[in-house]
Design an enzyme around this catalytic site. Structure first.
Site, PDB file in Angstrom:
ATOM      1  N   HIS A  21      10.774  31.976  45.493  1.00  0.00           N
ATOM      2  CA  HIS A  21      11.006  32.696  44.229  1.00  0.00           C
ATOM      3  C   HIS A  21      10.035  32.186  43.169  1.00  0.00           C
ATOM      4  O   HIS A  21       9.395  32.956  42.451  1.00  0.00           O
ATOM      5  CB  HIS A  21      12.451  32.504  43.760  1.00  0.00           C
ATOM      6  CG  HIS A  21      12.694  32.871  42.324  1.00  0.00           C
ATOM      7  ND1 HIS A  21      12.317  32.053  41.276  1.00  0.00           N
ATOM      8  CD2 HIS A  21      13.235  33.970  41.748  1.00  0.00           C
ATOM      9  CE1 HIS A  21      12.625  32.640  40.136  1.00  0.00           C
ATOM     10  NE2 HIS A  21      13.187  33.806  40.397  1.00  0.00           N
ATOM     11  N   ASN A  22       9.934  30.881  43.046  1.00  0.00           N
ATOM     12  CA  ASN A  22       9.053  30.310  42.030  1.00  0.00           C
ATOM     13  C   ASN A  22       7.583  30.605  42.325  1.00  0.00           C
ATOM     14  O   ASN A  22       6.809  30.853  41.407  1.00  0.00           O
ATOM     15  CB  ASN A  22       9.279  28.807  41.911  1.00  0.00           C
ATOM     16  CG  ASN A  22      10.508  28.485  41.079  1.00  0.00           C
ATOM     17  OD1 ASN A  22      11.481  29.239  41.080  1.00  0.00           O
ATOM     18  ND2 ASN A  22      10.480  27.380  40.364  1.00  0.00           N
ATOM     19  N   LYS A  27      14.504  29.559  46.932  1.00  0.00           N
ATOM     20  CA  LYS A  27      14.228  29.338  45.509  1.00  0.00           C
ATOM     21  C   LYS A  27      12.765  28.922  45.301  1.00  0.00           C
ATOM     22  O   LYS A  27      12.116  29.343  44.347  1.00  0.00           O
ATOM     23  CB  LYS A  27      15.169  28.272  44.923  1.00  0.00           C
ATOM     24  CG  LYS A  27      14.870  27.885  43.469  1.00  0.00           C
ATOM     25  CD  LYS A  27      14.910  29.099  42.537  1.00  0.00           C
ATOM     26  CE  LYS A  27      14.895  28.802  41.058  1.00  0.00           C
ATOM     27  NZ  LYS A  27      13.884  27.943  40.515  1.00  0.00           N
ATOM     28  N   GLU A  34       7.037  33.931  41.195  1.00  0.00           N
ATOM     29  CA  GLU A  34       7.029  33.839  39.719  1.00  0.00           C
ATOM     30  C   GLU A  34       5.620  33.447  39.220  1.00  0.00           C
ATOM     31  O   GLU A  34       5.090  34.064  38.282  1.00  0.00           O
ATOM     32  CB  GLU A  34       8.075  32.800  39.308  1.00  0.00           C
ATOM     33  CG  GLU A  34       8.121  32.392  37.850  1.00  0.00           C
ATOM     34  CD  GLU A  34       9.157  31.262  37.626  1.00  0.00           C
ATOM     35  OE1 GLU A  34      10.332  31.445  38.019  1.00  0.00           O
ATOM     36  OE2 GLU A  34       8.793  30.215  37.070  1.00  0.00           O
ATOM     37  N   SER A  36      18.241  30.159  39.444  1.00  0.00           N
ATOM     38  CA  SER A  36      17.155  30.675  38.608  1.00  0.00           C
ATOM     39  C   SER A  36      17.681  31.422  37.394  1.00  0.00           C
ATOM     40  O   SER A  36      18.742  32.043  37.451  1.00  0.00           O
ATOM     41  CB  SER A  36      16.260  31.621  39.405  1.00  0.00           C
ATOM     42  OG  SER A  36      15.262  32.141  38.558  1.00  0.00           O
TER      43      SER A  36
HETATM   44  C1  6PG Z   1      13.719  29.668  37.234  1.00  0.00           C
HETATM   45  C2  6PG Z   1      12.421  28.975  36.934  1.00  0.00           C
HETATM   46  C3  6PG Z   1      12.673  27.517  36.718  1.00  0.00           C
HETATM   47  C4  6PG Z   1      11.591  26.818  35.946  1.00  0.00           C
HETATM   48  C5  6PG Z   1      10.378  26.511  36.771  1.00  0.00           C
HETATM   49  C6  6PG Z   1       9.109  26.572  35.999  1.00  0.00           C
HETATM   50  O1  6PG Z   1      13.770  30.256  38.292  1.00  0.00           O
HETATM   51  O2  6PG Z   1      14.621  29.620  36.407  1.00  0.00           O
HETATM   52  O3  6PG Z   1      11.539  29.143  37.982  1.00  0.00           O
HETATM   53  O4  6PG Z   1      12.960  26.974  37.960  1.00  0.00           O
HETATM   54  O5  6PG Z   1      11.279  27.498  34.811  1.00  0.00           O
HETATM   55  O6  6PG Z   1      10.567  25.200  37.242  1.00  0.00           O
HETATM   56  O7  6PG Z   1       8.124  26.063  36.781  1.00  0.00           O
HETATM   57  P1  6PG Z   1       6.785  25.449  36.238  1.00  0.00           P
HETATM   58  O8  6PG Z   1       7.136  24.437  35.190  1.00  0.00           O
HETATM   59  O9  6PG Z   1       6.184  24.847  37.453  1.00  0.00           O
HETATM   60  O10 6PG Z   1       6.009  26.589  35.674  1.00  0.00           O
END
Ligand code: 6PG
Length: 479
Positions: free
Chosen positions: A185-186, A182, A189, A128
């Site tokens: 984590h997303n 991970k 996010e 990430s």
């Molecule tokens: C990270 C982000 C990365 C990416 C996501 C965005 O941890 O660096 O999460 O993995 O920016 O894939 O996800 P979306 O396109 O679904 O918003």
């Protein structure tokens, strides 16, 4: 000379990660891309990196010292399987294949099993931090075998972000554990971003402040307990003026949020595990709702509240929103950690939740001051059943809950959608409730399907003979 690490896939994330690796003492980096043109481009642009280029998989394997270690940085999906197939052909038992993409963890479990049968190690590693993080120091969540960690650990530690003096990488657990973490984590996010978006919307519609003025509010919040990368970049986005129209950029961006699937995976997985990640789910659904313009066009004619939304005391309202954001954020993280706990139990991973909170303090998208508080909570009580009950968070709810309720009420009355704020509050009130109406649901289930229920006053499983004389009998447990 041989390389101690290789990177396959030289799009931005891959080439940035390769450059990061090359910049650290002790690493020599082999690079490979499906088309050699791109490899040549990376070589030409970064002579300082000392990359060892390869035109074929055979050359790539030959350029690596043993155990050969390669990180795949290609778009998750069929491309990953194709690269793994090629690497398996040229690698030997004991070598290590790392998938650094956003793979869905069941795919990682499947791939790990298949690759392991050849004697080669396969490690699914969540990475990430976006493009910038890949280059300067990401947060890394590797799964895979203990054997692979011996070689991989020092390499990943050399490129990870540093938080409080510690590299943001830990061996999360076996096979798919890294990609699972991970994924969550997303999901967090998504929740974090939606909460911030709701806070912005409420302030804007409640006070009429401009995006640039609201940027200052976020910048100020970023100096307090909400300090985080996402709050920081929110201020930057809100400050941005569109060159062609002179309007705030946020006002000319189409209001339909995209998603590449990791939030949906988090929610799907949580549903299967029976873990209520309502904040993450609402954040994911909010993106879906936004992305149906045809439905929104039709629904635009539905009635809203009659009265105008007036905020009497702007400063007090903004502080209420800040507290609502903080409280909801605690809920989102608590739910996310709950999913990791449940996933670890389901898949037999030994995941140290405190270690996860620590590797998220730097490098990743959800990095925040706040993660130190989570680390403290798990240091104190490693098997904490509900993260948000830790003393620090309980105190935060004492400070925030009244404001949180006022904000959710105000949003409902004003007709401003606040799915993440309000669902987080409902979760909070649900999980702390002494009694839930789940008792009634059990009664209903027993009525129409003889699904049985348990009693508060004696052990056993019971059924009321609803269609007969309505007396209660002992029954077999049907759940
Ligand atoms: C990270 C982000 C990365 C990416 C996501 C965005 O941890 O660096 O999460 O993995 O920016 O894939 O996800 P979306 O396109 O679904 O918003």
């Amino acid at each position: 000379t041989h390389a101690n690490i290789g990177v396959v896939g030289l799009a931005v994330m891959g080439s940035n990660l390769a450059r990061n690796l090359a910049s650290r003492e002790g690493n020599t980096v082999a690079i490979f891309n499906r088309t050699y043109e791109k490899t040549q481009g990376v070589l030409d642009a970064h002579p300082e990196a000392g990359f060892i280029p390869a035109a074929t998989y055979e050359e790539f394997a030959a350029s690596l010292s043993k155990p050969r270690t390669a990180i795949i940085m290609v778009k998750a999906g069929a491309g990953t399987d194709a690269v793994i197939d090629e690497l398996v052909k040229v690698f030997e038992p004991g070598d290590i294949i790392v998938d650094g993409g956003n793979a869905f963890f069941p795919d990682t479990i499947r791939r790990e099993k298949a690759v392991r049968s050849t004697g080669i190690n396969f490690v699914g590693a969540g990475i990430s931090g976006g493009e910038e993080g890949a280059l300067t120091g990401p947060s890394i969540m590797p799964g895979g075998s203990d054997e692979s960690w011996v070689t991989l650990g020092p390499i990943l530690r050399s490129i990870a972000a540093i938080a409080e003096g510690e590299p943001c990488v830990t061996h999360v657990g076996h096979d798919g554990a890294g990609h699972f973490v991970k994924m969550v984590h997303n999901g967090i996010e998504y929740a974090d971003m939606q909460l911030i978006a709701e806070a912005y919307d409420l302030i804007r519609r409640g006070t009429g402040k401009s995006p640039a003025e609201i940027a200052e509010i976020f910048a100020e919040w970023n100096r307090g307990e909400l300090e985080s990368y996402l709050i920081e970049i929110t201020a930057e986005v809100l400050r941005q003026v569109d060159a062609s129209t002179g309007k705030p950029l946020v006002d000319v961006i189409l209001d339909q949020a995209g998603a590449k699937g990791t939030g949906a995976w988090t929610v799907q997985t949580a549903l299967s595990l029976g873990v209520p990640v309502s904040g993450i789910a609402e954040a994911t659904f909010a993106r879906s709702l936004s992305s149906h313009p045809e439905q929104r066009a039709v629904a635009g004619s539905l009635p809203g509240p009659a009265e105008e939304f007036v905020v009497a005391d702007e400063a007090a309202f903004i502080e209420d929103v800040r507290l609502a954001l903080y409280a909801s954020k605690i809920v989102a993280y608590s739910q996310g950690f709950d999913e990791i706990r449940a996933g670890a139990a389901e898949y037999g991973w030994n995941i140290d939740l405190g270690a996860i909170s620590k590797i998220w303090r730097g490098g990743c998208i959800i990095r925040a001051q706040f993660l130190n508080r989570i680390a403290d909570a798990y240091a104190e009580t490693p098997d904490l059943p509900v993260l948000m009950t830790a003393p620090y968070f309980a105190e935060a709810f004492t400070r925030a809950q009244a404001a949180w309720r006022r904000v959710v009420v105000a949003a409902a009355q004003a007709g401003i959608p606040s799915p993440a704020f309000s669902s987080s509050l409902s979760y909070y009130d649900g999980i702390r409730a002494d009694r839930l109406p789940a008792a009634l649901v059990q009664g209903q289930r027993d009525f129409f399907g003889a699904h049985t229920y348990k009693r508060i006053d004696k052990p056993g499983t019971f059924h009321t003979q609803w269609s007969g004389d309505r007396t209660e009998i002992e029954a077999e447990d049907t759940h």
